[in-house]
Design a protein around this motif. Sequence first.
Motif, PDB file in Angstrom:
ATOM      1  N   GLY A   1     -51.357 -44.334  45.542  1.00  0.00           N
ATOM      2  CA  GLY A   1     -51.664 -44.134  44.132  1.00  0.00           C
ATOM      3  C   GLY A   1     -51.355 -42.753  43.596  1.00  0.00           C
ATOM      4  O   GLY A   1     -51.770 -42.404  42.485  1.00  0.00           O
ATOM      5  N   TYR A   2     -50.610 -41.946  44.361  1.00  0.00           N
ATOM      6  CA  TYR A   2     -50.254 -40.612  43.888  1.00  0.00           C
ATOM      7  C   TYR A   2     -49.095 -40.690  42.889  1.00  0.00           C
ATOM      8  O   TYR A   2     -48.364 -41.692  42.835  1.00  0.00           O
ATOM      9  N   GLU A   3     -48.898 -39.620  42.128  1.00  0.00           N
ATOM     10  CA  GLU A   3     -47.850 -39.607  41.115  1.00  0.00           C
ATOM     11  C   GLU A   3     -46.464 -39.759  41.740  1.00  0.00           C
ATOM     12  O   GLU A   3     -46.232 -39.342  42.885  1.00  0.00           O
ATOM     13  N   THR A   4     -45.547 -40.319  40.975  1.00  0.00           N
ATOM     14  CA  THR A   4     -44.205 -40.616  41.486  1.00  0.00           C
ATOM     15  C   THR A   4     -43.096 -40.102  40.573  1.00  0.00           C
ATOM     16  O   THR A   4     -41.932 -40.438  40.781  1.00  0.00           O
ATOM     17  N   GLU A   5     -43.448 -39.298  39.575  1.00  0.00           N
ATOM     18  CA  GLU A   5     -42.420 -38.723  38.713  1.00  0.00           C
ATOM     19  C   GLU A   5     -42.916 -37.409  38.117  1.00  0.00           C
ATOM     20  O   GLU A   5     -44.118 -37.194  37.976  1.00  0.00           O
ATOM     21  N   ALA A   6     -41.969 -36.552  37.791  1.00  0.00           N
ATOM     22  CA  ALA A   6     -42.330 -35.239  37.241  1.00  0.00           C
ATOM     23  C   ALA A   6     -41.158 -34.650  36.484  1.00  0.00           C
ATOM     24  O   ALA A   6     -39.998 -35.028  36.693  1.00  0.00           O
ATOM     25  N   ASN A   7     -41.471 -33.719  35.599  1.00  0.00           N
ATOM     26  CA  ASN A   7     -40.471 -32.892  34.923  1.00  0.00           C
ATOM     27  C   ASN A   7     -40.694 -31.459  35.360  1.00  0.00           C
ATOM     28  O   ASN A   7     -41.845 -31.008  35.445  1.00  0.00           O
ATOM     29  N   MET A   8     -39.633 -30.745  35.634  1.00  0.00           N
ATOM     30  CA  MET A   8     -39.789 -29.342  36.010  1.00  0.00           C
ATOM     31  C   MET A   8     -38.733 -28.474  35.334  1.00  0.00           C
ATOM     32  O   MET A   8     -37.640 -28.954  35.000  1.00  0.00           O
ATOM     33  N   ILE A   9     -39.108 -27.218  35.118  1.00  0.00           N
ATOM     34  CA  ILE A   9     -38.197 -26.251  34.525  1.00  0.00           C
ATOM     35  C   ILE A   9     -37.780 -25.267  35.616  1.00  0.00           C
ATOM     36  O   ILE A   9     -38.612 -24.734  36.343  1.00  0.00           O
ATOM     37  N   ILE A  10     -36.468 -25.033  35.704  1.00  0.00           N
ATOM     38  CA  ILE A  10     -35.905 -24.152  36.722  1.00  0.00           C
ATOM     39  C   ILE A  10     -35.071 -23.079  36.036  1.00  0.00           C
ATOM     40  O   ILE A  10     -34.245 -23.384  35.169  1.00  0.00           O
TER      41      ILE A  10
END
Length: 220
Positions: free
Chosen positions: A198-207
Amino acid sequence: MKKKNKVKKILITLIIIVILAIVGILLYSYFKNDEPKEVKTIKSIPEYGYELKENETKLYKDEFEKLDNILSKKEVDYEAYAKQIAKLFIIDFYTLDNKLSKNDIGGTDFIKESMRDNFIEEARSTFYRYLEVESDTRNQDLPEVSEITSVELENTTFLLEDLEAKTTSSRKKTSSASGTTVDAYKVTISWDYKEDFGYETEANMIIIKEDNKLYIVEMD
């Protein structure tokens, strides 16, 4: 009578010594099991400060080899570089099964140094909070990232606070009242686990880029 008392004292002393020795052995075994194991570095990319530990998953090791290949080129493809550290961060951070304790936070190599302490503290008090020390007695069902299912990249900008702006000089910058705006990559990434807890499976990140190195500065 004196001889018997002397023998009795010697026997009592020996018994006490044996009891203390047994207690000492038990305490040593207990605390030894609670100490994290030492993990060796099996490969590194010294110019960028990246290290590969022996306890990383096969998926992470495979992706680390791809990063090494990207960075060994005479002309580094920074878009490919950004996607690769995004993948490595996700695999390392969200895989708890191989971690030594709640202090063994994954993915820190890819976080900007000035933000790293806050990142570690937050991870330790949230996602890593209930992770027990790795030992023969640890019996937890822990997540392991099994696959990166998609990675998308787009160009964007990022506003650094004044303290951050003073150390950022390699990308185009425009000054603002509250900080400095720098060119950046926005990476949208999705992944799966070996077992779904049930953990998160998507993300947005800034690099962002600083000198010749990329850093993750934001994630949601």
